[in-house]
Design an enzyme around this catalytic site. Sequence first.
Site, PDB file in Angstrom:
ATOM      1  CG  HIS A   1    -125.342 -62.746  59.847  1.00 23.00           C
ATOM      2  ND1 HIS A   1    -124.449 -62.434  60.517  1.00 23.00           N
ATOM      3  CD2 HIS A   1    -126.727 -62.153  60.361  1.00 23.00           C
ATOM      4  CE1 HIS A   1    -124.935 -61.867  61.503  1.00 23.00           C
ATOM      5  NE2 HIS A   1    -126.370 -61.604  61.423  1.00 23.00           N
TER       6      HIS A   1
ATOM      7  CG  HIS B   1    -134.330 -57.962  69.263  1.00 20.73           C
ATOM      8  ND1 HIS B   1    -135.442 -58.130  68.726  1.00 20.73           N
ATOM      9  CD2 HIS B   1    -134.643 -58.010  70.452  1.00 20.73           C
ATOM     10  CE1 HIS B   1    -136.393 -58.360  69.556  1.00 20.73           C
ATOM     11  NE2 HIS B   1    -136.041 -58.187  70.770  1.00 20.73           N
TER      12      HIS B   1
ATOM     13  CB  SER C   1    -128.516 -58.581  60.681  1.00 20.25           C
ATOM     14  OG  SER C   1    -128.856 -58.229  62.191  1.00 20.25           O
TER      15      SER C   1
ATOM     16  CD  GLU D   1    -129.232 -53.225  70.738  1.00 17.12           C
ATOM     17  OE1 GLU D   1    -129.360 -53.330  71.952  1.00 17.12           O
ATOM     18  OE2 GLU D   1    -129.531 -53.964  69.942  1.00 17.12           O
TER      19      GLU D   1
ATOM     20  CG  ASP E   1    -139.989 -53.406  72.777  1.00 23.33           C
ATOM     21  OD1 ASP E   1    -139.326 -54.276  73.343  1.00 23.33           O
ATOM     22  OD2 ASP E   1    -140.881 -53.446  71.989  1.00 23.33           O
ATOM     23  N   GLY E   2    -137.928 -52.970  70.187  1.00 18.88           N
ATOM     24  CA  GLY E   2    -137.955 -53.356  68.723  1.00 18.88           C
ATOM     25  C   GLY E   2    -139.337 -53.748  68.372  1.00 18.88           C
TER      26      GLY E   2
ATOM     27  CG  ASP F   1    -131.321 -61.892  65.559  1.00 16.95           C
ATOM     28  OD1 ASP F   1    -131.629 -62.980  66.232  1.00 16.95           O
ATOM     29  OD2 ASP F   1    -130.124 -61.261  65.183  1.00 16.95           O
TER      30      ASP F   1
END
Length: 262
Positions: free
Chosen positions: A19, A42, A97, A115, A139-140, A160
């Site tokens: 971060h 994510h 984030s 997400e 799905d990211g 991530d």
Amino acid sequence: MLSYQHAYHAGNLADVHKHAVLAWILSRMTSKAKPISYIETHAGRGLYDLAGQEAAKTGEAAGGIARSEDWFPAAHPYARAIAAVRAKHGAAAYPGSPMIAALTLREGDRGDLAELHPAEHAALTEALAPWPLRVHKRDGGDLALSLAPPEPRRGLCLIDPSWEVKEDYRTIPRLTRKLHKAWPVGVLMLWYPLLDGRAEPSPHAPMLRALEPDLTDAVRHEVRFPPAREGHRMAGSGLLIVNPPYGLHRELESLSARFAML
């Protein structure tokens, strides 16, 4: 992985590493007048309560941001994000984030966050309600590839995953390569855990070797730290940053010095 909830790990030393760098890069990119795009594969819930049951159960925040917060002066973008969420949500609040991005992006910038976990998606949607970021329940990786290259073309994608599924070590490199090919000017920030290799080899090394031929300009930054608790395998945090902004190396050197004090 739909069973993963980051609330148990929010504010740990890996979060501090990730971060702090994310906040610095976003601050650097938004210091110029041109708009940017921000994509996150994510996202998690975006806002965490470090006094909650989840954080108390693992103690990772107590050994993370609680012991490292004084590393960052008040003017540091990471410190500013923490101060902003505490001012609004209380002293135990911690920004994930997506919240760091929401607090940094300007009018005219674009944000798309993925997400899949139903509860995390609902919490993220609520946390980001005051901001015009798009929250996607999909799905990211699919989201990022469907957007690449985004408009505006300048921008950052944070990759991530939880890495709890071993297949991630094969699918994430493929995703990263495809994203870079589709969006060659985009800053890609891939986070990965450094695992204690005594029981079994840490899987991050072959993953990075597979990426090296295609990402020759990428910067790799790793920090080591003591395990959060007995039996915990995470022994450090790694970042692979494609198209790193100018000046990032100085920030990374500073972070390395801070983590070396642990």
